[in-house]
Design an enzyme around this catalytic site. Structure first.
Site, PDB file in Angstrom:
ATOM      1  N   GLU A   1      -7.836   3.768  -0.815  1.00 55.21           N
ATOM      2  CA  GLU A   1      -6.395   3.698  -1.013  1.00 55.21           C
ATOM      3  C   GLU A   1      -6.133   2.304  -1.560  1.00 55.21           C
ATOM      4  OE1 GLU A   1      -2.300   4.806   1.265  1.00 55.21           O
ATOM      5  OE2 GLU A   1      -3.659   3.443   2.294  1.00 55.21           O
TER       6      GLU A   1
ATOM      7  N   ASP B   1       5.408  -2.435   4.523  1.00 56.62           N
ATOM      8  CA  ASP B   1       4.249  -3.223   4.918  1.00 56.62           C
ATOM      9  C   ASP B   1       4.630  -4.371   5.844  1.00 56.62           C
ATOM     10  OD1 ASP B   1       2.115  -1.917   3.479  1.00 56.62           O
ATOM     11  OD2 ASP B   1       3.094  -2.619   1.651  1.00 56.62           O
TER      12      ASP B   1
ATOM     13  N   TYR C   1      -0.866  11.913   4.714  1.00 57.26           N
ATOM     14  CA  TYR C   1      -0.948  10.611   5.369  1.00 57.26           C
ATOM     15  C   TYR C   1      -0.099  10.668   6.645  1.00 57.26           C
ATOM     16  CZ  TYR C   1      -1.335   5.486   5.667  1.00 57.26           C
ATOM     17  OH  TYR C   1      -1.624   4.204   6.060  1.00 57.26           O
TER      18      TYR C   1
END
Length: 279
Positions: free
Chosen positions: A49, A60, A175
């Site tokens: 990834e 993030d 995911y």
């Protein structure tokens, strides 16, 4: 067969799960990034990834956010990321490569053109972490037209409607996140309740499930596989290793002080994480 289909079939036959490292393209510079990615593959990574540097990575945590900034400070662009993807694909024609890219990029480049150019570079899938499945139809359709697997996130506490949508819209893999929040090991990691996360998604069928967010040790990987996931994705723990080898130990530095030492540490970590997928 797609590279993902082939990978999961092979691993299932061998009784293994997949270990997938997340690595930022261009961190800390294109050539070093290629060396880091090559080391990861040769140390046992089953797929990749890869992040495309972006100035406002809202999904993030601090560790990966710093990797975006290091790459951008070194001059990374979407075009340089595409060139690096193509370089990796030439060197490793069989490795599945997924991209993590923020939604501004396809909007800016044009959705169809965006997927076409990433497909041409060698990408197998694209995950847009700031585009939820309820808004993802035009992206998924454009991805499939280009021959790219669209990936969507299954949140840990998602509604049944969201999980059903993710299962229907994702191909390649799903995911699943092990906990809510942003990426990173800055928060305490726990694999308690992973079976419930995986089982909730499996009720709706769909592609194999990879677990991410807070996966930072071989035990976490083993727990993910035991919970029924097809594999695990690790990002911040790897990014921390890279940052620790920046000059002076400063994560905002775009220079590695000892690349060979970095590769040794990375090789040991990835080998141990991959070993944990074998039960």
């Amino acid at each position: 067969m797609s590279r993902y289909t082939d990978l999961f079939a092979r691993l299932s036959e061998a009784g293994e799960g997949a270990f997938v490292p997340f690595i930022m393209l261009g961190d800390p510079d294109p050539d070093t990034s290629f060396e880091i990615i090559s080391t990861a593959i040769e140390s046992g990574a089953d797929a990749l990834e890869l992040g495309v540097p972006f100035s406002d990575p809202v999904a993030d945590g601090p560790t990966i956010a710093e990797s975006h900034l290091r790459a951008l400070d070194a001059g990374a662009t979407v075009d340089s990321a595409l060139a690096l993807i193509a370089r990796i694909r030439r060197a490793y024609p069989d490795i599945p490569m997924g991209m993590l890219i923020y939604g501004n990029v396809p909007f800016t480049r044009g959705i169809d053109h965006f997927y076409e150019e990433f497909a041409a570079a060698g990408a197998d899938s694209v995950l847009l972490p700031d585009v939820p499945v309820r808004e993802g139809r035009p992206f998924a359709e454009a991805a499939r037209r280009a021959g790219v697997d669209p990936i969507f996130i299954a949140p840990a506490q998602a509604s049944e409607a969201t999980l059903e949508g993710v299962a229907a819209a994702s191909s390649g893999y799903i995911y699943a996140i092990s906990r809510d929040g942003v990426t990173g090991t800055e928060r305490a990691s726990s694999t308690t309740g992973l079976s419930e996360v995986v089982d909730n998604i499996k009720r709706f069928g769909g592609a194999p499930i990879l677990l991410g967010f807070g996966i930072s040790s071989p035990r976490h990987v083993a727990d993910a596989i035991s919970a029924g996931a097809a594999g695990a994705i690790t990002g911040s723990a790897i990014t921390k290793i890279i940052a620790s080898h920046c000059v002076g130990g400063h994560p905002d530095s775009s220079t590695i002080d000892d690349l060979e030492a970095l590769k040794v540490e990375l090789r040991e970590f990835i080998s141990s994480m991959k070993s944990a997928t074998r039960g």
